[in-house]
Design a protein around this motif. Structure first.
Motif, PDB file in Angstrom:
ATOM      1  N   ILE A   1     -25.330  19.218-102.452  1.00  0.00           N
ATOM      2  CA  ILE A   1     -26.447  20.155-102.573  1.00  0.00           C
ATOM      3  C   ILE A   1     -25.883  21.529-102.931  1.00  0.00           C
ATOM      4  O   ILE A   1     -24.906  21.985-102.343  1.00  0.00           O
ATOM      5  CB  ILE A   1     -27.274  20.223-101.270  1.00  0.00           C
ATOM      6  N   SER A   2     -26.480  22.164-103.944  1.00  0.00           N
ATOM      7  CA  SER A   2     -25.979  23.461-104.395  1.00  0.00           C
ATOM      8  C   SER A   2     -26.333  24.550-103.394  1.00  0.00           C
ATOM      9  O   SER A   2     -27.250  24.405-102.579  1.00  0.00           O
ATOM     10  CB  SER A   2     -26.566  23.813-105.770  1.00  0.00           C
ATOM     11  N   SER A   3     -25.607  25.663-103.461  1.00  0.00           N
ATOM     12  CA  SER A   3     -25.804  26.763-102.510  1.00  0.00           C
ATOM     13  C   SER A   3     -27.202  27.357-102.610  1.00  0.00           C
ATOM     14  O   SER A   3     -27.717  27.911-101.647  1.00  0.00           O
ATOM     15  CB  SER A   3     -24.764  27.856-102.748  1.00  0.00           C
ATOM     16  N   GLN A   4     -27.852  27.244-103.798  1.00  0.00           N
ATOM     17  CA  GLN A   4     -29.199  27.801-103.969  1.00  0.00           C
ATOM     18  C   GLN A   4     -30.256  27.021-103.197  1.00  0.00           C
ATOM     19  O   GLN A   4     -31.372  27.484-103.030  1.00  0.00           O
ATOM     20  CB  GLN A   4     -29.593  27.810-105.461  1.00  0.00           C
ATOM     21  N   ASN A   5     -29.915  25.807-102.750  1.00  0.00           N
ATOM     22  CA  ASN A   5     -30.934  24.948-102.151  1.00  0.00           C
ATOM     23  C   ASN A   5     -30.551  24.466-100.756  1.00  0.00           C
ATOM     24  O   ASN A   5     -30.850  23.344-100.374  1.00  0.00           O
ATOM     25  CB  ASN A   5     -31.193  23.755-103.073  1.00  0.00           C
ATOM     26  N   ARG A   6     -29.904  25.317 -99.991  1.00  0.00           N
ATOM     27  CA  ARG A   6     -29.464  24.940 -98.657  1.00  0.00           C
ATOM     28  C   ARG A   6     -30.611  24.747 -97.669  1.00  0.00           C
ATOM     29  O   ARG A   6     -30.411  24.344 -96.535  1.00  0.00           O
ATOM     30  CB  ARG A   6     -28.504  26.009 -98.103  1.00  0.00           C
ATOM     31  N   ASN A   7     -31.832  25.068 -98.113  1.00  0.00           N
ATOM     32  CA  ASN A   7     -32.976  24.950 -97.206  1.00  0.00           C
ATOM     33  C   ASN A   7     -33.520  23.518 -97.106  1.00  0.00           C
ATOM     34  O   ASN A   7     -34.429  23.259 -96.337  1.00  0.00           O
ATOM     35  CB  ASN A   7     -34.102  25.901 -97.652  1.00  0.00           C
ATOM     36  N   ILE A   8     -32.984  22.593 -97.886  1.00  0.00           N
ATOM     37  CA  ILE A   8     -33.433  21.209 -97.790  1.00  0.00           C
ATOM     38  C   ILE A   8     -32.996  20.641 -96.439  1.00  0.00           C
ATOM     39  O   ILE A   8     -31.864  20.811 -96.004  1.00  0.00           O
ATOM     40  CB  ILE A   8     -32.857  20.357 -98.943  1.00  0.00           C
ATOM     41  N   LYS A   9     -33.917  19.960 -95.773  1.00  0.00           N
ATOM     42  CA  LYS A   9     -33.630  19.408 -94.457  1.00  0.00           C
ATOM     43  C   LYS A   9     -32.935  18.048 -94.603  1.00  0.00           C
ATOM     44  O   LYS A   9     -33.408  17.174 -95.317  1.00  0.00           O
ATOM     45  CB  LYS A   9     -34.932  19.246 -93.658  1.00  0.00           C
ATOM     46  N   PHE A  10     -31.809  17.877 -93.909  1.00  0.00           N
ATOM     47  CA  PHE A  10     -30.990  16.691 -94.118  1.00  0.00           C
ATOM     48  C   PHE A  10     -31.375  15.506 -93.248  1.00  0.00           C
ATOM     49  O   PHE A  10     -31.039  14.375 -93.567  1.00  0.00           O
ATOM     50  CB  PHE A  10     -29.514  17.034 -93.893  1.00  0.00           C
ATOM     51  N   GLN A  11     -32.026  15.756 -92.125  1.00  0.00           N
ATOM     52  CA  GLN A  11     -32.533  14.688 -91.265  1.00  0.00           C
ATOM     53  C   GLN A  11     -31.469  13.619 -90.949  1.00  0.00           C
ATOM     54  O   GLN A  11     -31.643  12.434 -91.180  1.00  0.00           O
ATOM     55  CB  GLN A  11     -33.751  14.028 -91.929  1.00  0.00           C
ATOM     56  N   GLY A  12     -30.313  14.069 -90.458  1.00  0.00           N
ATOM     57  CA  GLY A  12     -29.299  13.114 -90.028  1.00  0.00           C
ATOM     58  C   GLY A  12     -28.287  12.717 -91.080  1.00  0.00           C
ATOM     59  O   GLY A  12     -27.487  11.812 -90.846  1.00  0.00           O
ATOM     60  N   HIS A  13     -28.298  13.377 -92.242  1.00  0.00           N
ATOM     61  CA  HIS A  13     -27.389  12.984 -93.319  1.00  0.00           C
ATOM     62  C   HIS A  13     -26.198  13.935 -93.476  1.00  0.00           C
ATOM     63  O   HIS A  13     -25.473  13.857 -94.465  1.00  0.00           O
ATOM     64  CB  HIS A  13     -28.154  12.924 -94.644  1.00  0.00           C
ATOM     65  N   ILE A  14     -25.985  14.817 -92.498  1.00  0.00           N
ATOM     66  CA  ILE A  14     -24.939  15.842 -92.596  1.00  0.00           C
ATOM     67  C   ILE A  14     -23.563  15.217 -92.867  1.00  0.00           C
ATOM     68  O   ILE A  14     -22.777  15.739 -93.646  1.00  0.00           O
ATOM     69  CB  ILE A  14     -24.879  16.674 -91.296  1.00  0.00           C
ATOM     70  N   LYS A  15     -23.272  14.100 -92.218  1.00  0.00           N
ATOM     71  CA  LYS A  15     -21.948  13.485 -92.332  1.00  0.00           C
ATOM     72  C   LYS A  15     -21.652  13.016 -93.760  1.00  0.00           C
ATOM     73  O   LYS A  15     -20.501  12.780 -94.119  1.00  0.00           O
ATOM     74  CB  LYS A  15     -21.821  12.312 -91.370  1.00  0.00           C
ATOM     75  N   ASN A  16     -22.670  12.900 -94.582  1.00  0.00           N
ATOM     76  CA  ASN A  16     -22.492  12.404 -95.946  1.00  0.00           C
ATOM     77  C   ASN A  16     -22.352  13.512 -96.990  1.00  0.00           C
ATOM     78  O   ASN A  16     -22.235  13.238 -98.182  1.00  0.00           O
ATOM     79  CB  ASN A  16     -23.675  11.509 -96.339  1.00  0.00           C
ATOM     80  N   LEU A  17     -22.385  14.781 -96.568  1.00  0.00           N
ATOM     81  CA  LEU A  17     -22.345  15.888 -97.521  1.00  0.00           C
ATOM     82  C   LEU A  17     -20.957  16.055 -98.125  1.00  0.00           C
ATOM     83  O   LEU A  17     -19.942  15.905 -97.438  1.00  0.00           O
ATOM     84  CB  LEU A  17     -22.763  17.189 -96.839  1.00  0.00           C
ATOM     85  N   VAL A  18     -20.925  16.377 -99.421  1.00  0.00           N
ATOM     86  CA  VAL A  18     -19.664  16.629-100.110  1.00  0.00           C
ATOM     87  C   VAL A  18     -19.780  17.916-100.922  1.00  0.00           C
ATOM     88  O   VAL A  18     -20.876  18.343-101.292  1.00  0.00           O
ATOM     89  CB  VAL A  18     -19.265  15.468-101.044  1.00  0.00           C
ATOM     90  N   SER A  19     -18.635  18.529-101.220  1.00  0.00           N
ATOM     91  CA  SER A  19     -18.590  19.719-102.064  1.00  0.00           C
ATOM     92  C   SER A  19     -18.362  19.300-103.519  1.00  0.00           C
ATOM     93  O   SER A  19     -18.049  18.130-103.811  1.00  0.00           O
ATOM     94  CB  SER A  19     -17.463  20.641-101.617  1.00  0.00           C
ATOM     95  N   LYS A  20     -18.473  20.257-104.429  1.00  0.00           N
ATOM     96  CA  LYS A  20     -18.254  19.958-105.853  1.00  0.00           C
ATOM     97  C   LYS A  20     -16.807  19.515-106.085  1.00  0.00           C
ATOM     98  O   LYS A  20     -16.546  18.585-106.857  1.00  0.00           O
ATOM     99  CB  LYS A  20     -18.580  21.184-106.697  1.00  0.00           C
ATOM    100  N   SER A  21     -15.860  20.165-105.419  1.00  0.00           N
ATOM    101  CA  SER A  21     -14.452  19.765-105.578  1.00  0.00           C
ATOM    102  C   SER A  21     -14.217  18.350-105.061  1.00  0.00           C
ATOM    103  O   SER A  21     -13.426  17.591-105.629  1.00  0.00           O
ATOM    104  CB  SER A  21     -13.534  20.759-104.865  1.00  0.00           C
ATOM    105  N   ASP A  22     -14.924  17.970-103.972  1.00  0.00           N
ATOM    106  CA  ASP A  22     -14.834  16.597-103.454  1.00  0.00           C
ATOM    107  C   ASP A  22     -15.291  15.596-104.507  1.00  0.00           C
ATOM    108  O   ASP A  22     -14.680  14.541-104.687  1.00  0.00           O
ATOM    109  CB  ASP A  22     -15.706  16.427-102.206  1.00  0.00           C
ATOM    110  N   ILE A  23     -16.375  15.959-105.192  1.00  0.00           N
ATOM    111  CA  ILE A  23     -16.934  15.066-106.210  1.00  0.00           C
ATOM    112  C   ILE A  23     -15.922  14.806-107.314  1.00  0.00           C
ATOM    113  O   ILE A  23     -15.705  13.662-107.739  1.00  0.00           O
ATOM    114  CB  ILE A  23     -18.229  15.659-106.803  1.00  0.00           C
TER     115      ILE A  23
END
Length: 303
Positions: free
Chosen positions: A41-63
Motif C-alpha cells: 500500500i502506497s504512503s498516500q493511502n495509509r488510511n485503508i483498514k487492514f482488518q488483520g492483514h498487517i503481517k502480510n504487508l510489504v514495502s516496494k523494495s521487498d517487492i
C-alpha cells in the motif's frame, strides 16, 4: 489466472490503492480464504483498514527483491483516483507478472490508468458493476471479467441486521477527487453540505450523523461543517460526527441518506434506504457523471 476459485493455489501480490477497491480486494481474500499473498500500500493511502492483514504487508523494495526470485504468480491492483501504483504496476508487467486491475466504480475511470503521461495497461480488468463505456480505445484489447462484489454483499447483510434507527439523516461526504481543480472541488464540497443543511433546517429535533470519507481533507471539511452550522438557527437539530469505520453501521443506523457522489450512496440505495444527493445545480450536470446515480438517486435541488 482469471479463475477466482483457483487463486488459493497462486502466489499473489495485492496492491491497495484506495478504500473502495481496497475493500473489494480484502473481501476476495476473505471469501476465497487466501493465504499465500502479500499486500503493498502506497504512503498516500495509509488510511485503508487492514482488518488483520498487517503481517502480510510489504514495502516496494521487498517487492523488487521477491520479484527477482519469482515469488509472485499474479498481481492484483486496486485502482484509485491517485494512481501512485502506475510505475510499480508497469515494472511488474515488464517482469512478466500477470496483472489484474480492480475497477470498483466509474468516476474518472480512465485517469486511474494514467499518471504524468505514463500509462498502465493491465492484462485484465475485473469489474464489479456494469460495463459502461469500456469500449474506449484504451481498453479495447484488455480482457474484461465481471465479478461478484463480495464486499457489497457482506455490507448489505450487515445493514439488514440493524433493526433500530438511531439517526434521522446520515450525510456522507466524499473528497470529489474526480475534479482536478482544487478550488472547484472545495466549492462543490461546501455547496453540497450547505444544500443539505438548507433542506433540513426547518425540521424539529433531528439527529444528524456526518460521515467523513477516508480520503477527505479533514481540516478543510471540519471548517466547512463549523462555518455551515453557524448559518443554521434551529438549535433543536443535533449533529454527530461518526467514529465508526464500518459504513454499513452508519447506513443501517440512519433513516435517510444524503451525500454527493460516492459508492456508499449506491450501497445505501441497494439496502432500500431513501437516498438523495445535494450537489448544487451549477455542478450537477457537469460533475455528476455516474449514470446509476443520475438515473436512480434524486438530487434535492431538482425536487
Amino acid at each position: 489466472m482469471l479463475n477466482l476459485e483457483n487463486w488459493n493455489k497462486k502466489k499473489i501480490l495485492f496492491i491497495l490503492s484506495d478504500p473502495g477497491s481496497g475493500n473489494i480486494i480484502l473481501s476476495l481474500i476473505k471469501k476465497f480464504n487466501l493465504s499465500n499473498y502479500k499486500i503493498f500500500i502506497s504512503s498516500q493511502n495509509r488510511n485503508i483498514k487492514f482488518q488483520g492483514h498487517i503481517k502480510n504487508l510489504v514495502s516496494k523494495s521487498d517487492i523488487y527483491k521477491m520479484n527477482k526470485k519469482k515469488l509472485f504468480d499474479l498481481s492484483v491492483i486496486g485502482t484509485g483516483s491517485n494512481p501512485a501504483y502506475i510505475r510499480l504496476a508497469n515494472r511488474l508487467k515488464k517482469d512478466r507478472i500477470f496483472t489484474i486491475a480492480i475497477l470498483d466504480h466509474w468516476l474518472n475511470f480512465t485517469s486511474r490508468f494514467k499518471k504524468n503521461n505514463i500509462n498502465f495497461i493491465p492484462d485484465a480488468i475485473f469489474l464489479t458493476d456494469y460495463y459502461h463505456n469500456l469500449n474506449n480505445y484504451f481498453f479495447r484489447n484488455i480482457k474484461k471479467v465481471k465479478i461478484k462484489n463480495f464486499y457489497e454483499e457482506e455490507k448489505l447483510k450487515e445493514i439488514k441486521k440493524i433493526k433500530k434507527v438511531k439517526y434521522d439523516y446520515l450525510y456522507i461526504n466524499d473528497p470529489a477527487s474526480y475534479i482536478n481543480n482544487k478550488k472547484i472541488r472545495k466549492k462543490l464540497i461546501e455547496g453540497s453540505f450547505l444544500n443539505f443543511l438548507a433542506y433540513i433546517k426547518s425540521f424539529d429535533k433531528l439527529k444528524i450523523l456526518i460521515k467523513f470519507h477516508p480520503n477527505d481533507d479533514f481540516i478543510f471539511f471540519k471548517k466547512v461543517i463549523k462555518n455551515s452550522l453557524k448559518k443554521i438557527e434551529n438549535k433543536k437539530i443535533k449533529f454527530y460526527i461518526s467514529k465508526e469505520n464500518n459504513i454499513s453501521q452508519n447506513i443501517g443506523l440512519s433513516k435517510i441518506i444524503f451525500g454527493m457522489q460516492s459508492s456508499a450512496l449506491l450501497l445505501a440505495k441497494k439496502s432500500k434506504k431513501q437516498v438523495f444527493t445535494s450537489i448544487p445545480n451549477s455542478f450537477f450536470k457537469k460533475y455528476l457523471n455516474n449514470n446509476y446515480l443520475k438515473n436512480n438517486i434524486k438530487n434535492i435541488s431538482n425536487i
